[in-house]
Structures are given as C-alpha cells and as structure tokens.
Write an enzyme that holds these catalytic residues in place. Structure first.
Site, PDB file in Angstrom:
ATOM      1  N   CYS A  89     -15.894   3.798  14.187  1.00 33.00           N
ATOM      2  CA  CYS A  89     -16.609   4.846  13.012  1.00 33.00           C
ATOM      3  C   CYS A  89     -17.826   4.501  12.639  1.00 33.00           C
ATOM      4  CB  CYS A  89     -15.525   4.894  11.780  1.00 33.00           C
ATOM      5  SG  CYS A  89     -15.971   5.990  10.840  1.00 33.00           S
ATOM      6  N   ASP A 109     -10.149   4.164  -4.962  1.00 29.81           N
ATOM      7  CA  ASP A 109     -10.328   3.465  -3.757  1.00 29.81           C
ATOM      8  C   ASP A 109     -10.741   2.054  -4.149  1.00 29.81           C
ATOM      9  OD1 ASP A 109     -10.965   3.126  -1.097  1.00 29.81           O
ATOM     10  OD2 ASP A 109     -12.889   4.033  -1.129  1.00 29.81           O
ATOM     11  N   CYS A 155     -12.957  17.909  15.528  1.00 28.09           N
ATOM     12  CA  CYS A 155     -13.548  16.570  15.037  1.00 28.09           C
ATOM     13  C   CYS A 155     -13.250  15.315  16.013  1.00 28.09           C
ATOM     14  CB  CYS A 155     -12.762  16.101  13.623  1.00 28.09           C
ATOM     15  SG  CYS A 155     -10.791  16.225  13.851  1.00 28.09           S
ATOM     16  N   ARG A 180       0.847  -1.210   0.060  1.00 30.14           N
ATOM     17  CA  ARG A 180       0.072   0.063   0.127  1.00 30.14           C
ATOM     18  C   ARG A 180       0.812   1.139   0.047  1.00 30.14           C
ATOM     19  NH1 ARG A 180      -5.360   0.484   0.986  1.00 30.14           N
ATOM     20  NH2 ARG A 180      -5.369  -1.942   1.724  1.00 30.14           N
ATOM     21  N   CYS A 183     -15.570  20.704  11.161  1.00 34.22           N
ATOM     22  CA  CYS A 183     -14.376  21.085  10.655  1.00 34.22           C
ATOM     23  C   CYS A 183     -14.511  22.526  10.099  1.00 34.22           C
ATOM     24  CB  CYS A 183     -13.799  20.293   9.541  1.00 34.22           C
ATOM     25  SG  CYS A 183     -12.293  21.041   8.870  1.00 34.22           S
ATOM     26  N   CYS A 227     -21.167   8.594   7.598  1.00 37.88           N
ATOM     27  CA  CYS A 227     -21.473   9.762   8.611  1.00 37.88           C
ATOM     28  C   CYS A 227     -20.630  10.917   8.223  1.00 37.88           C
ATOM     29  CB  CYS A 227     -20.711   9.132  10.149  1.00 37.88           C
ATOM     30  SG  CYS A 227     -20.806  10.567  11.406  1.00 37.88           S
ATOM     31  N   CYS A 271      -4.336  22.348  10.893  1.00 39.15           N
ATOM     32  CA  CYS A 271      -5.343  22.127  12.125  1.00 39.15           C
ATOM     33  C   CYS A 271      -5.085  22.832  13.152  1.00 39.15           C
ATOM     34  CB  CYS A 271      -5.354  20.542  12.274  1.00 39.15           C
ATOM     35  SG  CYS A 271      -6.215  19.529  10.870  1.00 39.15           S
ATOM     36  N   ASN A 290      -8.569  14.210  11.463  1.00 34.16           N
ATOM     37  CA  ASN A 290      -9.975  13.387  11.340  1.00 34.16           C
ATOM     38  C   ASN A 290      -9.313  12.203  10.145  1.00 34.16           C
ATOM     39  OD1 ASN A 290      -9.863  14.941   8.928  1.00 34.16           O
ATOM     40  ND2 ASN A 290     -12.175  15.343   9.264  1.00 34.16           N
ATOM     41  N   LEU A 306      -8.013  14.273   3.887  1.00 32.98           N
ATOM     42  CA  LEU A 306      -7.454  15.525   3.110  1.00 32.98           C
ATOM     43  C   LEU A 306      -8.031  16.648   3.450  1.00 32.98           C
ATOM     44  CD1 LEU A 306      -4.602  15.273   1.810  1.00 32.98           C
ATOM     45  CD2 LEU A 306      -5.939  15.805  -0.248  1.00 32.98           C
TER      46      LEU A 306
END
Length: 387
Positions: A231, A150, A211, A73, A265, A258, A205, A171, A174
């Site tokens: 989550c 994805d 978040c 990955r 944010c 969700c 941030c 969170n 991106l």
C-alpha cells in the site's frame, strides 16, 4: 497495553434513563462537530479469525504494534476493563478545492493525501471526544470513559460498522451511503449500558471492484483485505527503511499517503465537505512543486509541518519520498542538478533513493533525445530538396 478507568462502579445505577441519555449524546456529538454518532456493544468475536489470518499472512508489514496485543484489538473490555459500550463517531475531512485530478496529473507537483493537508486529526478528534465524555460525566457521575483516535489496539471500522455508521468496503475503509468514505473515525469507551444502534446499512459495494482493479500497487489482494506492504500509504508513511524498488515508479508523485481507492469509489460522489477549518489545506504543503519541497532543510520541514500528521515521518523519510517523486517526474535538468547537489548531504537511506531518481531522470533524458532525433529525421525527409 491495558487502560483503566480511574474509578470503577460495579453497582448498576438504575435511576438513569439511558434511552434519553443516548439521544443527548448524539446531539452533543453533532454540536461538537461530529457528522454522526452511533453506539454499539463490545462483541467483536466474529472478526477475530479474519484478524488472525491477516496477521499470520504478514500483511501488517513493519507495523509490529498491530500484532503486539494479540486479540485485545477485538476485545474492548480487555483493553479497558469495565467497558460496556463504545460510542463511535465520524468527522468529515474532505476539504474544499481538493483538486485531486489536477494534482495527480501534474508529475512535477507533490501529491499529499487530502486527510493530511490540515491539522493532525488525532488531536482535533481526541479533544472533542474528551469533551463529549465530560458532558456525559456531568449527567452520570459514576462514569468511566476513555477516548481513542487511531491511538490504541482498536478495531475502529468494525465498531463503527456495528454502530450503524456504514459498511466496510472492499478497500477495507468504512463507507457511508450519504457521505462516502471521506471521514475520520474515533471512539469513546464508556462503562454504562447505553442502548445500542443496529447496523442500518447493508454492504453496498455489490459487484463493483474498482478499488481492487485500480489500486496502483495491487495492495487490495482480495475484497476487504489490504496487504499493507504494497500500500502506498504504508510505503510512504509507516515503512521505516527503503521503499522496495518494484513499487517506486508506481508511487508517481504521491509523497505522503494515497487516495486512489477512494477516488474511484462510486459512493464518494456523495462525499461531504468538512466544516472544520482545522482540516482545510495549508498552502505551504498543498500541491507544491516537488523541487521546492525537496529543498526544505529540516528546520523548514519542522516549521511547515508543525501540528500536521506529516511531521511524524520525519525529515529523512520526507526526503526519501520526494526523491522517488522526482525520479518519476518528467525529465528536467534542474531535478538532476538538485538531486546531485543534495546527495552528499543526506543519509544513506535518502542517497539510495536519490541515486534511483537520477537513473530514472537520465533514462528519460535519453528517451527524450531519441524522440527529438526521430522527429528531426522525419522533418528532414519531408522538406523540399532546395529548402
């Protein structure tokens, strides 16, 4: 899993102006509907240790595919041999009239994550990335390319960050200072040495932890680290079995995904509305009554979710999720009646959640009756003796 380019060309082509080609690629990307295009090298070695810790902690839950490919990955050239660069793209998906607050505050209404209200983004973006690859191929005949959305072991957020498209927020999403985080990411692996873009945004941030603090289930266990097992997106989409009971009440009316960590944010005040009609909401699923959606048989579910990312969870988990939403809704005799009627006609998985929902509704009925009795006593005490 190893992908390969159909043709390999070990000889470097020297007569191509790669700087000019990179400019063209970015222009073509915009013409194809991408909001922004960046180019990066394939060195993700700095992220390997964090990825391994995340896997070792079991934060991927039932998503075995996250661990199945090891460090591939983080090593694009192992996934697709001969890859030299990754073209990273983002596409806005925030629909007009998202009506977040209205949908979340109405407990009788089903809330579906806004990315899933339109057509499946995988198909939309993969087709556009393929067209981008074809355009490059017309300029560079000796080209290998492969699009991903994805759909393979790719650290897409880390690649996008290196390509200058934003920074990874606390969170884990991106974030772009001009567009927030309401966008999809995709990648085009290519076999040519394009000039790379340097990350042009520092982490933005700061001291904000909104978040982390406001995640309904506490899934953001530390800055930049999400325990998927907690989550709501994972629980309603990826989890195959029963939703752990300790999280059911926390789901509220969220039946698919969700958006809470994005809603709170501050950077998302700069969110850009999408121009893609494919991502505009289908009225058959947007902000529909929970009772209505729970009444769908499988044929109706398949018809109304055709071409939608929602279809991947199947009718059984659709009913499982909505049953939880009905349990969390305000007391309504019609809900208890519907749940009772459907109980014997569903799978054991759905039955478990129906039984939980009925118990929740019964408890709310008792509380409602107590409140009414208390109100009557207060009124009676205040009435004149001859009333």
């Amino acid at each position: 899993m190893v992908f390969s380019f159909q043709d390999r060309f070990p000889v470097t082509i020297t007569h191509i102006d790669y700087i000019e080609l990179a400019k063209k690629i970015k222009q073509w990307g915009v013409e194809l509907g991408f909001a922004e295009v960046g180019i990066t090298d394939i060195d993700l070695s700095q992220h390997e240790a964090q990825l391994q810790r995340w896997l070792d902690n079991g934060y991927h839950g039932e998503m075995a595919y996250m661990a199945a490919h090891g460090m591939k990955r983080a090593r694009p050239a192992e996934l697709v041999p001969d890859t030299q660069r990754v073209i990273s793209v983002k596409m806005n998906y925030l629909p007009p009239d998202a009506s977040f607050a209205k949908a979340l505050s109405n407990k009788q209404t089903a809330y579906i994550s806004r990315y899933a209200l339109g057509r499946d983004y995988h198909k939309v973006m993969r087709n556009r990335l393929k067209k981008l690859g074809q355009k490059i191929e017309r300029e560079v005949e000796q080209l290998g390319y492969r699009p991903f959305v994805d759909s393979a072991p790719v650290l897409e957020r880390q690649l996008a960050e290196k390509a200058g498209l934003g920074w990874r927020g606390k969170n884990s999403l991106l974030i772009n200072k001009k567009a927030g985080s309401w966008f999809f990411l995709g990648e085009l692996f290519v076999s040519i040495p394009l000039p790379i873009d340097n990350p042009n945004e520092s982490e933005g941030c700061g001291k904000c932890n909104a978040c982390i603090t406001l995640c309904p289930t506490g899934a953001i266990v530390e800055p930049y680290v999400v325990d998927a097992r907690k989550c709501i997106s994972y629980l309603t989409i990826e989890l195959q079995g029963a939703i752990p009971e300790q999280y059911r009440a926390l789901l509220g009316n969220r039946i698919y995904g969700c958006d809470d960590c994005q809603l709170v944010c501050p950077w998302n005040r700069f969110g850009q509305l999408t121009d893609e009609q494919d991502f505009h909401p289908r009225q058959s699923i947007k902000d529909q009554d929970l009772i209505t959606l729970f009444s769908w048989d499988e044929a109706t579910f398949l018809k109304n979710t055709e071409g939608s990312p929602i279809r991947r969870i199947g009718h059984e988990r659709w009913l499982r999720n909505i049953a939880v939403g009905l349990g969390n809704a305000d007391y309504n005799p019609a809900i208890i009646q519907l749940l009772t009627e459907r109980h014997q006609h569903t799978s054991p998985l759905v039955q478990e959640h129906i039984e939980w929902a009925i118990s929740q509704q019964n408890e709310k009925q008792i509380n409602t009756e107590r409140k009414q009795a208390r109100l009557i006593r207060i009124i009676e005490k205040g009435l004149p003796r001859d009333a």
